[in-house]
Design a protein around this motif. Structure first.
Motif, PDB file in Angstrom:
ATOM      1  N   CYS A   1      37.829  38.934  26.969  1.00 40.32           N
ATOM      2  CA  CYS A   1      36.609  38.264  27.413  1.00 40.32           C
ATOM      3  C   CYS A   1      36.395  37.024  26.560  1.00 40.32           C
ATOM      4  O   CYS A   1      37.002  36.877  25.502  1.00 40.32           O
ATOM      5  CB  CYS A   1      35.399  39.183  27.336  1.00 40.32           C
ATOM      6  SG  CYS A   1      34.911  39.586  25.664  1.00 40.32           S
TER       7      CYS A   1
ATOM      8  N   ILE B   1      39.202  43.343  24.770  1.00 35.75           N
ATOM      9  CA  ILE B   1      38.202  44.385  24.929  1.00 35.75           C
ATOM     10  C   ILE B   1      38.821  45.717  24.504  1.00 35.75           C
ATOM     11  O   ILE B   1      39.884  46.096  24.988  1.00 35.75           O
ATOM     12  CB  ILE B   1      37.715  44.469  26.393  1.00 35.75           C
ATOM     13  CG1 ILE B   1      37.085  43.136  26.814  1.00 35.75           C
ATOM     14  CG2 ILE B   1      36.748  45.628  26.584  1.00 35.75           C
ATOM     15  CD1 ILE B   1      36.766  43.036  28.299  1.00 35.75           C
TER      16      ILE B   1
ATOM     17  N   ALA C   1      32.205  44.669  27.822  1.00 34.45           N
ATOM     18  CA  ALA C   1      32.704  43.304  27.635  1.00 34.45           C
ATOM     19  C   ALA C   1      31.697  42.411  26.914  1.00 34.45           C
ATOM     20  O   ALA C   1      32.076  41.593  26.074  1.00 34.45           O
ATOM     21  CB  ALA C   1      33.093  42.697  28.986  1.00 34.45           C
ATOM     22  N   ARG C   2      30.423  42.549  27.216  1.00 38.51           N
ATOM     23  CA  ARG C   2      29.408  41.731  26.549  1.00 38.51           C
ATOM     24  C   ARG C   2      29.369  42.021  25.042  1.00 38.51           C
ATOM     25  O   ARG C   2      29.193  41.120  24.232  1.00 38.51           O
ATOM     26  CB  ARG C   2      28.030  41.963  27.159  1.00 38.51           C
ATOM     27  CG  ARG C   2      27.904  41.400  28.556  1.00 38.51           C
ATOM     28  CD  ARG C   2      26.584  41.841  29.204  1.00 38.51           C
ATOM     29  NE  ARG C   2      26.556  41.461  30.583  1.00 38.51           N
ATOM     30  CZ  ARG C   2      26.194  40.269  31.032  1.00 38.51           C
ATOM     31  NH1 ARG C   2      25.815  39.347  30.181  1.00 38.51           N
ATOM     32  NH2 ARG C   2      26.195  40.009  32.311  1.00 38.51           N
TER      33      ARG C   2
ATOM     34  N   ALA D   1      32.335  40.368  23.397  1.00 39.71           N
ATOM     35  CA  ALA D   1      32.099  38.937  23.169  1.00 39.71           C
ATOM     36  C   ALA D   1      31.291  38.731  21.891  1.00 39.71           C
ATOM     37  O   ALA D   1      31.652  37.899  21.050  1.00 39.71           O
ATOM     38  CB  ALA D   1      31.390  38.319  24.373  1.00 39.71           C
TER      39      ALA D   1
ATOM     40  N   LEU E   1      27.340  36.097  33.777  1.00 37.54           N
ATOM     41  CA  LEU E   1      28.764  35.867  33.995  1.00 37.54           C
ATOM     42  C   LEU E   1      28.977  34.450  34.516  1.00 37.54           C
ATOM     43  O   LEU E   1      28.334  34.027  35.478  1.00 37.54           O
ATOM     44  CB  LEU E   1      29.302  36.878  34.998  1.00 37.54           C
ATOM     45  CG  LEU E   1      30.796  36.816  35.300  1.00 37.54           C
ATOM     46  CD1 LEU E   1      31.615  37.223  34.082  1.00 37.54           C
ATOM     47  CD2 LEU E   1      31.123  37.728  36.486  1.00 37.54           C
TER      48      LEU E   1
ATOM     49  N   ILE F   1      35.582  34.498  36.130  1.00 33.08           N
ATOM     50  CA  ILE F   1      36.651  35.420  35.723  1.00 33.08           C
ATOM     51  C   ILE F   1      37.915  34.591  35.575  1.00 33.08           C
ATOM     52  O   ILE F   1      38.192  33.715  36.395  1.00 33.08           O
ATOM     53  CB  ILE F   1      36.902  36.525  36.785  1.00 33.08           C
ATOM     54  CG1 ILE F   1      35.641  37.353  37.047  1.00 33.08           C
ATOM     55  CG2 ILE F   1      38.076  37.408  36.394  1.00 33.08           C
ATOM     56  CD1 ILE F   1      35.282  38.330  35.963  1.00 33.08           C
TER      57      ILE F   1
ATOM     58  N   SER G   1      39.979  38.383  32.302  1.00 34.97           N
ATOM     59  CA  SER G   1      38.890  38.158  31.351  1.00 34.97           C
ATOM     60  C   SER G   1      37.620  37.635  32.003  1.00 34.97           C
ATOM     61  O   SER G   1      37.619  36.543  32.573  1.00 34.97           O
ATOM     62  CB  SER G   1      39.326  37.129  30.300  1.00 34.97           C
ATOM     63  OG  SER G   1      40.480  37.536  29.626  1.00 34.97           O
ATOM     64  N   PRO G   2      36.520  38.396  31.875  1.00 34.28           N
ATOM     65  CA  PRO G   2      35.227  37.817  32.247  1.00 34.28           C
ATOM     66  C   PRO G   2      34.830  36.796  31.188  1.00 34.28           C
ATOM     67  O   PRO G   2      35.105  36.979  30.002  1.00 34.28           O
ATOM     68  CB  PRO G   2      34.279  39.019  32.249  1.00 34.28           C
ATOM     69  CG  PRO G   2      34.911  40.018  31.336  1.00 34.28           C
ATOM     70  CD  PRO G   2      36.392  39.779  31.417  1.00 34.28           C
TER      71      PRO G   2
END
Length: 131
Positions: A9, A41, A47-48, A51, A68, A71, A85-86
């Motif tokens: 991410c 990740i 995912a957040r 980050a 978001l 992607i 990856s977001p």
């Protein structure tokens, strides 16, 4: 090599002048290119949260992760792996960026979208295209 995609991410952090924070990668994928801070990740880690953790590890700053942005996918960009990856919009809430992992990163900087480094990573290109 595992034949399954992996998850990473990144975060698009802009300053008050609209400049984007980029970090230069020294490792594959895309070694030498400038890209969004972020990373792999871990299993079970949202995912957040990744980050927030990765950017604290890389740049010593605290961020607030927003919505978001896009992607990104990197398929064999020098490491033989497939990354999905977001990329989130994020805001700097504490600290000043500094190079925390000099073996992994060559530097960092704030860049205007119309004056990005010549070599940028695939996720950075995906973000610019999404904007």
């Amino acid at each position: 090599m595992d034949a399954r995609p992996e998850a990473g991410c990144g975060a698009a952090i802009f300053d008050e002048n609209g400049r984007l924070l980029l970090i230069q990668r020294l490792t594959e994928p895309e070694a030498g290119a400038w890209g969004l801070p972020g990373g792999k990740i871990d299993f079970g880690e949202p995912a957040r949260e990744t980050a927030r953790r990765e950017i604290a590890e890389e740049l010593g700053i605290e961020i607030e992760v927003g919505k978001l942005a896009c992607i990104s996918e990197i398929i064999n960009a020098g490491d033989g792996r497939h990354w999905v990856s977001p990329i989130f919009f994020a805001r700097l809430v504490a600290g000043e960026p500094r190079l925390m992992e000099p073996a992994k990163h060559g530097g960092f900087g704030w860049y205007s979208l119309d004056a990005l480094p010549a070599s940028i990573t695939t996720p950075t290109k995906a973000l610019v295209n999404a904007l």
